[in-house]
Design a protein around this motif. Structure first.
Motif, PDB file in Angstrom:
ATOM      1  N   SER A  41       0.825  -1.203   0.000  1.00  0.00           N
ATOM      2  CA  SER A  41       0.000   0.000   0.000  1.00  0.00           C
ATOM      3  C   SER A  41       0.863   1.258   0.000  1.00  0.00           C
ATOM      4  N   PHE A  42       1.868   1.288   0.848  1.00  0.00           N
ATOM      5  CA  PHE A  42       2.724   2.466   0.907  1.00  0.00           C
ATOM      6  C   PHE A  42       3.637   2.578  -0.313  1.00  0.00           C
ATOM      7  N   TYR A  43       4.005   1.469  -0.919  1.00  0.00           N
ATOM      8  CA  TYR A  43       4.757   1.531  -2.166  1.00  0.00           C
ATOM      9  C   TYR A  43       3.919   2.233  -3.241  1.00  0.00           C
ATOM     10  N   PHE A  44       2.674   1.801  -3.424  1.00  0.00           N
ATOM     11  CA  PHE A  44       1.801   2.423  -4.421  1.00  0.00           C
ATOM     12  C   PHE A  44       1.554   3.890  -4.088  1.00  0.00           C
ATOM     13  N   LEU A  45       1.331   4.177  -2.810  1.00  0.00           N
ATOM     14  CA  LEU A  45       1.073   5.549  -2.379  1.00  0.00           C
ATOM     15  C   LEU A  45       2.276   6.453  -2.671  1.00  0.00           C
ATOM     16  N   LEU A  46       3.452   6.039  -2.279  1.00  0.00           N
ATOM     17  CA  LEU A  46       4.644   6.867  -2.470  1.00  0.00           C
ATOM     18  C   LEU A  46       4.998   7.027  -3.944  1.00  0.00           C
ATOM     19  N   THR A  47       4.773   5.998  -4.735  1.00  0.00           N
ATOM     20  CA  THR A  47       5.018   6.100  -6.173  1.00  0.00           C
ATOM     21  C   THR A  47       4.079   7.132  -6.792  1.00  0.00           C
ATOM     22  N   ALA A  48       2.814   7.083  -6.415  1.00  0.00           N
ATOM     23  CA  ALA A  48       1.842   8.049  -6.947  1.00  0.00           C
ATOM     24  C   ALA A  48       2.173   9.465  -6.478  1.00  0.00           C
ATOM     25  N   MET A  49       2.574   9.613  -5.229  1.00  0.00           N
ATOM     26  CA  MET A  49       2.890  10.944  -4.696  1.00  0.00           C
ATOM     27  C   MET A  49       4.081  11.596  -5.399  1.00  0.00           C
ATOM     28  N   ALA A  50       4.940  10.798  -5.972  1.00  0.00           N
ATOM     29  CA  ALA A  50       6.089  11.348  -6.685  1.00  0.00           C
ATOM     30  C   ALA A  50       5.668  12.037  -7.986  1.00  0.00           C
ATOM     31  N   HIS A  51       4.448  11.755  -8.455  1.00  0.00           N
ATOM     32  CA  HIS A  51       3.996  12.267  -9.747  1.00  0.00           C
ATOM     33  C   HIS A  51       2.716  13.085  -9.683  1.00  0.00           C
ATOM     34  N   LEU A  52       2.060  13.100  -8.551  1.00  0.00           N
ATOM     35  CA  LEU A  52       0.770  13.790  -8.401  1.00  0.00           C
ATOM     36  C   LEU A  52       0.816  14.679  -7.159  1.00  0.00           C
ATOM     37  N   PRO A  53      -0.132  15.605  -7.036  1.00  0.00           N
ATOM     38  CA  PRO A  53      -0.173  16.459  -5.836  1.00  0.00           C
ATOM     39  C   PRO A  53      -0.389  15.619  -4.571  1.00  0.00           C
ATOM     40  N   SER A  54       0.548  15.719  -3.653  1.00  0.00           N
ATOM     41  CA  SER A  54       0.507  14.852  -2.467  1.00  0.00           C
ATOM     42  C   SER A  54      -0.735  15.070  -1.607  1.00  0.00           C
ATOM     43  N   SER A  55      -1.218  16.287  -1.521  1.00  0.00           N
ATOM     44  CA  SER A  55      -2.405  16.537  -0.690  1.00  0.00           C
ATOM     45  C   SER A  55      -3.623  15.803  -1.233  1.00  0.00           C
ATOM     46  N   THR A  56      -3.799  15.825  -2.541  1.00  0.00           N
ATOM     47  CA  THR A  56      -4.935  15.133  -3.146  1.00  0.00           C
ATOM     48  C   THR A  56      -4.750  13.622  -3.069  1.00  0.00           C
ATOM     49  N   VAL A  57      -3.554  13.165  -3.332  1.00  0.00           N
ATOM     50  CA  VAL A  57      -3.271  11.727  -3.268  1.00  0.00           C
ATOM     51  C   VAL A  57      -3.562  11.194  -1.873  1.00  0.00           C
ATOM     52  N   TYR A  58      -3.076  11.880  -0.856  1.00  0.00           N
ATOM     53  CA  TYR A  58      -3.265  11.391   0.502  1.00  0.00           C
ATOM     54  C   TYR A  58      -4.742  11.421   0.903  1.00  0.00           C
ATOM     55  N   ALA A  59      -5.448  12.467   0.519  1.00  0.00           N
ATOM     56  CA  ALA A  59      -6.880  12.546   0.837  1.00  0.00           C
ATOM     57  C   ALA A  59      -7.642  11.411   0.169  1.00  0.00           C
ATOM     58  N   MET A  60      -7.328  11.136  -1.079  1.00  0.00           N
ATOM     59  CA  MET A  60      -8.006  10.041  -1.779  1.00  0.00           C
ATOM     60  C   MET A  60      -7.646   8.691  -1.163  1.00  0.00           C
ATOM     61  N   PHE A  61      -6.388   8.504  -0.851  1.00  0.00           N
ATOM     62  CA  PHE A  61      -5.915   7.257  -0.243  1.00  0.00           C
ATOM     63  C   PHE A  61      -6.653   6.973   1.061  1.00  0.00           C
ATOM     64  N   THR A  62      -6.685   7.951   1.942  1.00  0.00           N
ATOM     65  CA  THR A  62      -7.339   7.734   3.234  1.00  0.00           C
ATOM     66  C   THR A  62      -8.856   7.619   3.081  1.00  0.00           C
ATOM     67  N   GLY A  63      -9.424   8.355   2.136  1.00  0.00           N
ATOM     68  CA  GLY A  63     -10.868   8.271   1.910  1.00  0.00           C
ATOM     69  C   GLY A  63     -11.278   6.903   1.398  1.00  0.00           C
ATOM     70  N   ILE A  64     -10.552   6.394   0.410  1.00  0.00           N
ATOM     71  CA  ILE A  64     -10.850   5.061  -0.127  1.00  0.00           C
ATOM     72  C   ILE A  64     -10.692   4.025   0.977  1.00  0.00           C
ATOM     73  N   GLY A  65      -9.629   4.136   1.743  1.00  0.00           N
ATOM     74  CA  GLY A  65      -9.405   3.196   2.843  1.00  0.00           C
ATOM     75  C   GLY A  65     -10.496   3.263   3.901  1.00  0.00           C
ATOM     76  N   THR A  66     -10.938   4.469   4.222  1.00  0.00           N
ATOM     77  CA  THR A  66     -11.980   4.633   5.229  1.00  0.00           C
ATOM     78  C   THR A  66     -13.294   4.025   4.768  1.00  0.00           C
ATOM     79  N   VAL A  67     -13.724   4.402   3.582  1.00  0.00           N
ATOM     80  CA  VAL A  67     -14.998   3.880   3.058  1.00  0.00           C
ATOM     81  C   VAL A  67     -14.932   2.362   2.934  1.00  0.00           C
ATOM     82  N   GLY A  68     -13.848   1.865   2.357  1.00  0.00           N
ATOM     83  CA  GLY A  68     -13.708   0.421   2.182  1.00  0.00           C
ATOM     84  C   GLY A  68     -13.655  -0.344   3.489  1.00  0.00           C
ATOM     85  N   THR A  69     -12.966   0.207   4.473  1.00  0.00           N
ATOM     86  CA  THR A  69     -12.866  -0.460   5.775  1.00  0.00           C
ATOM     87  C   THR A  69     -14.218  -0.509   6.471  1.00  0.00           C
ATOM     88  N   VAL A  70     -14.937   0.587   6.460  1.00  0.00           N
ATOM     89  CA  VAL A  70     -16.262   0.615   7.093  1.00  0.00           C
ATOM     90  C   VAL A  70     -17.196  -0.368   6.392  1.00  0.00           C
TER      91      VAL A  70
END
Length: 107
Positions: A41-70
């Motif tokens: 998970s962190f490999y994919f996250l860090l790879t994406a953050m190297a190429h995309l805006p980190s604030s949006t990437v992190y918000a999407m990452f945590t949002g997807i994880g939150t919705v999916g976990t619930v």
């Protein structure tokens, strides 16, 4: 959608596995899967953050994880379902979609 946005989605989906694993892992095998999921998970996250805006990437990452976990806790483990919880999850999904769309428009 470019491959880095797909990596964000994949990172979020794998996050669901490790978050659920933190609560439910009870053996060497399930803890191993949880640890592998954290690394992936962190490999994919860090790879994406190297190429995309980190604030949006992190918000999407945590949002997807939150919705999916619930939803996983509700569907798989029988957690109580409340209408307000579903409304709030829907609001979160709309926020994730909106944030992604506005970020792509600006880029």
């Amino acid at each position: 959608m470019n491959k880095y946005w797909l990596m964000v989605v994949l990172a979020g989906l794998v996050e669901i596995i490790w978050v659920v694993g933190l609560k439910h892992a009870a053996s060497f095998g399930t803890w191993s899967i949880t640890i592998i999921a954290i690394i992936a998970s962190f490999y994919f996250l860090l790879t994406a953050m190297a190429h995309l805006p980190s604030s949006t990437v992190y918000a999407m990452f945590t949002g997807i994880g939150t919705v999916g976990t619930v939803l996983t806790e509700i569907i798989v483990f029988g957690e109580a379902v409340h209408a307000l919880k579903l409304v709030l999850l829907g609001t979160l999904v709309l926020g994730i979609i909106g944030l992604h769309r506005i970020t792509e428009e600006v880029a």
